[in-house]
Design a protein around this motif. Structure first.
Motif, PDB file in Angstrom:
ATOM      1  N   PRO A   1     -13.537 -10.574 -28.532  1.00 19.46           N
ATOM      2  CA  PRO A   1     -14.814  -9.859 -28.525  1.00 19.46           C
ATOM      3  C   PRO A   1     -15.959 -10.652 -27.911  1.00 19.46           C
ATOM      4  CG  PRO A   1     -13.759  -9.718 -30.687  1.00 19.46           C
ATOM      5  CD  PRO A   1     -13.013 -10.751 -29.888  1.00 19.46           C
ATOM      6  N   ASN A   2     -15.843 -11.986 -27.894  1.00 17.06           N
ATOM      7  CA  ASN A   2     -16.929 -12.824 -27.394  1.00 17.06           C
ATOM      8  C   ASN A   2     -16.778 -13.185 -25.912  1.00 17.06           C
ATOM      9  OD1 ASN A   2     -18.450 -13.109 -29.855  1.00 17.06           O
ATOM     10  ND2 ASN A   2     -16.792 -14.394 -30.629  1.00 17.06           N
ATOM     11  N   ALA A   3     -15.666 -12.795 -25.304  1.00 17.03           N
ATOM     12  CA  ALA A   3     -15.451 -13.147 -23.897  1.00 17.03           C
ATOM     13  C   ALA A   3     -16.369 -12.333 -22.984  1.00 17.03           C
ATOM     14  CB  ALA A   3     -13.995 -12.914 -23.515  1.00 17.03           C
TER      15      ALA A   3
ATOM     16  N   TYR B   1      -3.068 -24.170 -32.845  1.00 18.64           N
ATOM     17  CA  TYR B   1      -2.675 -22.788 -33.070  1.00 18.64           C
ATOM     18  C   TYR B   1      -3.357 -22.274 -34.339  1.00 18.64           C
ATOM     19  CZ  TYR B   1       1.104 -23.637 -29.743  1.00 18.64           C
ATOM     20  OH  TYR B   1       1.818 -23.947 -28.622  1.00 18.64           O
ATOM     21  N   ARG B   2      -3.593 -20.990 -34.392  1.00 23.77           N
ATOM     22  CA  ARG B   2      -4.108 -20.399 -35.621  1.00 23.77           C
ATOM     23  C   ARG B   2      -3.616 -18.972 -35.746  1.00 23.77           C
ATOM     24  NH1 ARG B   2      -8.667 -17.012 -35.385  1.00 23.77           N
ATOM     25  NH2 ARG B   2      -9.658 -16.838 -33.332  1.00 23.77           N
ATOM     26  N   ARG B   3      -3.686 -18.451 -36.930  1.00 19.67           N
ATOM     27  CA  ARG B   3      -3.266 -17.079 -37.182  1.00 19.67           C
ATOM     28  C   ARG B   3      -4.427 -16.139 -36.879  1.00 19.67           C
ATOM     29  NH1 ARG B   3       1.570 -16.744 -39.466  1.00 19.67           N
ATOM     30  NH2 ARG B   3       2.453 -18.632 -40.380  1.00 19.67           N
ATOM     31  N   ILE B   4      -4.120 -15.084 -36.133  1.00 20.06           N
ATOM     32  CA  ILE B   4      -5.142 -14.085 -35.826  1.00 20.06           C
ATOM     33  C   ILE B   4      -4.672 -12.733 -36.349  1.00 20.06           C
ATOM     34  CG2 ILE B   4      -5.951 -15.344 -33.796  1.00 20.06           C
ATOM     35  CD1 ILE B   4      -4.459 -13.346 -32.041  1.00 20.06           C
ATOM     36  N   PRO B   5      -5.610 -11.848 -36.710  1.00 18.27           N
ATOM     37  CA  PRO B   5      -5.232 -10.537 -37.235  1.00 18.27           C
ATOM     38  C   PRO B   5      -4.452  -9.726 -36.204  1.00 18.27           C
ATOM     39  CG  PRO B   5      -7.558 -10.989 -37.648  1.00 18.27           C
ATOM     40  CD  PRO B   5      -7.069 -12.043 -36.699  1.00 18.27           C
TER      41      PRO B   5
ATOM     42  N   LEU C   1      -8.158 -19.964 -29.049  1.00 15.54           N
ATOM     43  CA  LEU C   1      -8.879 -19.390 -27.911  1.00 15.54           C
ATOM     44  C   LEU C   1     -10.333 -19.826 -27.852  1.00 15.54           C
ATOM     45  CD1 LEU C   1      -7.637 -15.696 -28.170  1.00 15.54           C
ATOM     46  CD2 LEU C   1      -6.982 -17.351 -26.444  1.00 15.54           C
ATOM     47  N   GLY C   2     -10.817 -20.424 -28.927  1.00 15.16           N
ATOM     48  CA  GLY C   2     -12.235 -20.754 -28.978  1.00 15.16           C
ATOM     49  C   GLY C   2     -13.093 -19.575 -29.372  1.00 15.16           C
ATOM     50  N   ASP C   3     -12.461 -18.489 -29.819  1.00 19.75           N
ATOM     51  CA  ASP C   3     -13.177 -17.303 -30.288  1.00 19.75           C
ATOM     52  C   ASP C   3     -12.734 -17.016 -31.710  1.00 19.75           C
ATOM     53  OD1 ASP C   3     -14.303 -14.875 -30.879  1.00 19.75           O
ATOM     54  OD2 ASP C   3     -13.673 -13.872 -29.032  1.00 19.75           O
ATOM     55  N   PRO C   4     -13.574 -17.294 -32.699  1.00 20.93           N
ATOM     56  CA  PRO C   4     -13.175 -17.090 -34.095  1.00 20.93           C
ATOM     57  C   PRO C   4     -12.945 -15.624 -34.444  1.00 20.93           C
ATOM     58  CG  PRO C   4     -15.524 -17.550 -33.945  1.00 20.93           C
ATOM     59  CD  PRO C   4     -14.958 -17.803 -32.583  1.00 20.93           C
ATOM     60  N   ASN C   5     -13.376 -14.722 -33.572  1.00 20.21           N
ATOM     61  CA  ASN C   5     -13.228 -13.289 -33.829  1.00 20.21           C
ATOM     62  C   ASN C   5     -12.070 -12.664 -33.066  1.00 20.21           C
ATOM     63  OD1 ASN C   5     -16.657 -13.609 -33.659  1.00 20.21           O
ATOM     64  ND2 ASN C   5     -15.692 -12.974 -35.555  1.00 20.21           N
ATOM     65  N   ALA C   6     -11.246 -13.481 -32.431  1.00 18.38           N
ATOM     66  CA  ALA C   6     -10.122 -12.955 -31.656  1.00 18.38           C
ATOM     67  C   ALA C   6      -9.124 -12.255 -32.581  1.00 18.38           C
ATOM     68  CB  ALA C   6      -9.429 -14.078 -30.900  1.00 18.38           C
TER      69      ALA C   6
ATOM     70  N   PHE D   1     -16.198  -6.940 -34.173  1.00 19.08           N
ATOM     71  CA  PHE D   1     -15.474  -8.056 -34.752  1.00 19.08           C
ATOM     72  C   PHE D   1     -14.601  -7.544 -35.895  1.00 19.08           C
ATOM     73  CE2 PHE D   1     -19.289 -11.011 -33.688  1.00 19.08           C
ATOM     74  CZ  PHE D   1     -18.947 -10.959 -32.343  1.00 19.08           C
ATOM     75  N   PRO D   2     -13.355  -8.025 -36.026  1.00 21.73           N
ATOM     76  CA  PRO D   2     -12.498  -7.572 -37.119  1.00 21.73           C
ATOM     77  C   PRO D   2     -13.049  -8.017 -38.473  1.00 21.73           C
ATOM     78  CG  PRO D   2     -11.485  -9.428 -35.979  1.00 21.73           C
ATOM     79  CD  PRO D   2     -12.694  -9.035 -35.173  1.00 21.73           C
ATOM     80  N   ILE D   3     -12.985  -7.123 -39.436  1.00 17.60           N
ATOM     81  CA  ILE D   3     -13.456  -7.424 -40.794  1.00 17.60           C
ATOM     82  C   ILE D   3     -12.419  -6.933 -41.785  1.00 17.60           C
ATOM     83  CG2 ILE D   3     -15.912  -7.360 -40.237  1.00 17.60           C
ATOM     84  CD1 ILE D   3     -15.990  -4.502 -41.297  1.00 17.60           C
ATOM     85  N   GLY D   4     -12.599  -7.299 -43.036  1.00 14.45           N
ATOM     86  CA  GLY D   4     -11.699  -6.833 -44.082  1.00 14.45           C
ATOM     87  C   GLY D   4     -10.414  -7.621 -44.081  1.00 14.45           C
TER      88      GLY D   4
END
Length: 209
Positions: free
Chosen positions: A147-149, A82-86, A118-123, A104-107
């Motif tokens: 965004p990478n799907a 599990y990881r925290r996503i914005p 999810l295997g997507d660091p930009n999720a 991709f989310p920034i800031g």
């Protein structure tokens, strides 16, 4: 099965769904206090267990399975999965400074939710506002976006225009010069975006209701 195991599974399922335990109970049609920590034992220390009916309602309302709930009971389960996503509000998504040119989310400065890897660091997750996506998505739901799907016809997608308008619709057709979208709510119009209007488009993978 131990008392702590079943409550651990409920806590983890709530996390997966982006909900508090009260929110999970409410989603299952139960009293919001059903899974509160204060209800897990009597004042005298006698352990309380959730009913099988409550567990069945939770499994059904979240679209999961009893086997998955059992897996969440494991105290040795890999939490690294599990990881925290914005978590970004739909209105924020239309503002400058939240996404780069690729979508991709920034800031920072946003909330976060815990979600399986999810295997997507930009999720990221978008919080729905308003009724334009009903009945599929309702005000307050979280949409998990990748965004990478790879995009396919029929996918639910988030699209943003160069003018900062953000919409969630169904992908009808995409070419290098045009994006055709069908509205999820029939009371709202379908949209066709030409090349100069398109900023980015990303696939919705999951919804927490």
């Amino acid at each position: 099965m131990k008392h702590a195991d079943i409550w651990r599974a409920i806590d983890r399922l709530a996390e997966e769904c982006g909900l508090s335990v009260s929110g999970l109970a409410r989603k299952a049609g139960l009293d919001p206090t059903t899974f509160n920590k204060s209800k897990r034992a009597t004042p005298g220390g006698r352990l309380r267990w959730p009913s099988t009916e409550s567990l069945a309602k939770v499994v059904d309302s979240t679209g999961t399975s009893m086997s998955h709930l059992v897996a969440l009971m494991d105290s040795n389960a890999d939490r690294a999965a599990y990881r925290r996503i914005p978590l970004i509000g739909l209105a924020q998504a239309g503002e400058a400074g939240y996404f780069d040119d690729a979508g991709f989310p920034i800031g920072g400065g946003w909330d976060e939710i815990l979600f399986p890897e999810l295997g997507d660091p930009n999720a990221y997750a978008l919080e729905v506002a308003g009724d334009s996506m009903e009945p599929a998505y309702r005000d307050g739901d979280y949409l998990v976006v990748s965004p990478n799907a790879r995009l396919r016809r029929g996918d639910r997608v988030v699209a943003r225009t160069t003018g900062g308008e953000v919409m969630v619709k169904e992908l009808v057709r995409q070419t290098a010069n045009r994006l055709e979208l069908r509205s999820i709510n029939p009371d709202y119009p379908d949209r066709t975006l030409d090349g100069p209007e398109m900023d980015w488009v990303a696939r919705v993978l999951w919804v927490s209701q």
